[in-house]
Design a protein around this motif. Structure first.
Motif, mmCIF file in Angstrom:
data_model
loop_
_atom_site.group_PDB
_atom_site.id
_atom_site.type_symbol
_atom_site.label_atom_id
_atom_site.label_comp_id
_atom_site.label_asym_id
_atom_site.label_seq_id
_atom_site.Cartn_x
_atom_site.Cartn_y
_atom_site.Cartn_z
ATOM 1 N N ASN A 172 0.807 -1.219 0.000
ATOM 2 C CA ASN A 172 0.000 0.000 0.000
ATOM 3 C C ASN A 172 0.843 1.273 0.000
ATOM 4 O O ASN A 172 0.330 2.339 0.334
ATOM 5 C CB ASN A 172 -0.942 0.001 1.202
ATOM 6 C CG ASN A 172 -1.945 -1.133 1.122
ATOM 7 O OD1 ASN A 172 -2.515 -1.384 0.068
ATOM 8 N ND2 ASN A 172 -2.138 -1.828 2.227
ATOM 9 N N GLU A 173 2.113 1.139 -0.343
ATOM 10 C CA GLU A 173 3.006 2.297 -0.357
ATOM 11 C C GLU A 173 3.182 2.806 -1.785
ATOM 12 O O GLU A 173 3.228 2.022 -2.736
ATOM 13 C CB GLU A 173 4.378 1.921 0.223
ATOM 14 C CG GLU A 173 4.328 1.439 1.662
ATOM 15 C CD GLU A 173 3.786 2.470 2.624
ATOM 16 O OE1 GLU A 173 4.162 3.655 2.505
ATOM 17 O OE2 GLU A 173 2.982 2.094 3.495
ATOM 18 N N ASN A 174 3.280 4.105 -1.931
ATOM 19 C CA ASN A 174 3.532 4.721 -3.229
ATOM 20 C C ASN A 174 5.050 4.799 -3.413
ATOM 21 O O ASN A 174 5.677 5.744 -2.953
ATOM 22 C CB ASN A 174 2.890 6.107 -3.296
ATOM 23 C CG ASN A 174 3.077 6.755 -4.648
ATOM 24 O OD1 ASN A 174 3.283 6.061 -5.645
ATOM 25 N ND2 ASN A 174 3.016 8.065 -4.680
ATOM 26 N N ILE A 175 5.600 3.813 -4.073
ATOM 27 C CA ILE A 175 7.053 3.728 -4.232
ATOM 28 C C ILE A 175 7.479 4.509 -5.472
ATOM 29 O O ILE A 175 6.958 4.304 -6.570
ATOM 30 C CB ILE A 175 7.506 2.254 -4.340
ATOM 31 C CG1 ILE A 175 7.063 1.464 -3.107
ATOM 32 C CG2 ILE A 175 9.019 2.166 -4.539
ATOM 33 C CD1 ILE A 175 7.593 1.984 -1.791
ATOM 34 N N VAL A 176 8.423 5.416 -5.260
ATOM 35 C CA VAL A 176 9.025 6.189 -6.351
ATOM 36 C C VAL A 176 10.541 6.057 -6.211
ATOM 37 O O VAL A 176 11.041 5.659 -5.164
ATOM 38 C CB VAL A 176 8.607 7.675 -6.303
ATOM 39 C CG1 VAL A 176 7.106 7.823 -6.558
ATOM 40 C CG2 VAL A 176 8.984 8.314 -4.993
#
Length: 156
Positions: free
Chosen positions: A118-122
């Motif tokens: 559920n993490e927005n990985i960039v």
């Protein structure tokens, strides 16, 4: 608490929720104050706006453990990134619970999991939550929130 219900609504309500209590915050002498909110149309006849909840924790045990974090503890990583743990690979975890469980645990019974589902990985560094899993079941939990710094590098 006494309350009045709107006409036409079934009046045999046995309970209603005031909210949730995050056990990660529960420690020795833990007390929480919650607002009393009723559904629309219900009347609070006692005019009770808040309740104080005190947890009886005198019989519980507290211990601190050292837990290692490594790449095997990262789950649900996006397929298009390589993930590296940048922060310290060791963290102290404070456990709170029934003495017969807490006193018999070792660090090997604890796993620090970094779930990226559920993490927005960039690309670059980011701070992500760490979940502490305990191999023994029963009344025991990790106190406080834990996090780690990761570095995401796009795969070629």
């Amino acid at each position: 608490e006494s309350m009045a219900v709107p006409a036409g609504v079934e009046a045999n309500i046995e309970s209603f929720s005031l909210g949730n209590i995050d056990f990660r915050n529960m420690d020795t002498g833990y007390t929480v104050v919650m607002d009393v909110g009723l559904p629309a149309g219900y009347l609070n006849l006692d005019q009770l706006d808040q309740v104080t909840i005190k947890f009886e924790t005198d019989d519980y045990a507290v211990r601190t453990f050292t837990v290692n974090i490594d790449a095997n503890n990262v789950i649900n990583a996006p397929a298009d990134y390589d993930i590296q743990i940048v922060s310290t690979k060791v963290m102290n975890v404070r456990l709170f619970g029934e003495p017969e469980i807490v006193e018999n645990l070792t660090s090997a019974d604890l796993t620090a999991v970094i779930d990226l589902a559920n993490e927005n990985i960039v690309e670059g560094q980011s701070t992500v939550p760490v979940r502490i899993e305990i191999s023994e079941s029963g009344v025991v939990w990790a106190v406080g929130s834990k996090s780690a710094v990761i570095r995401a590098t796009a795969k070629d």
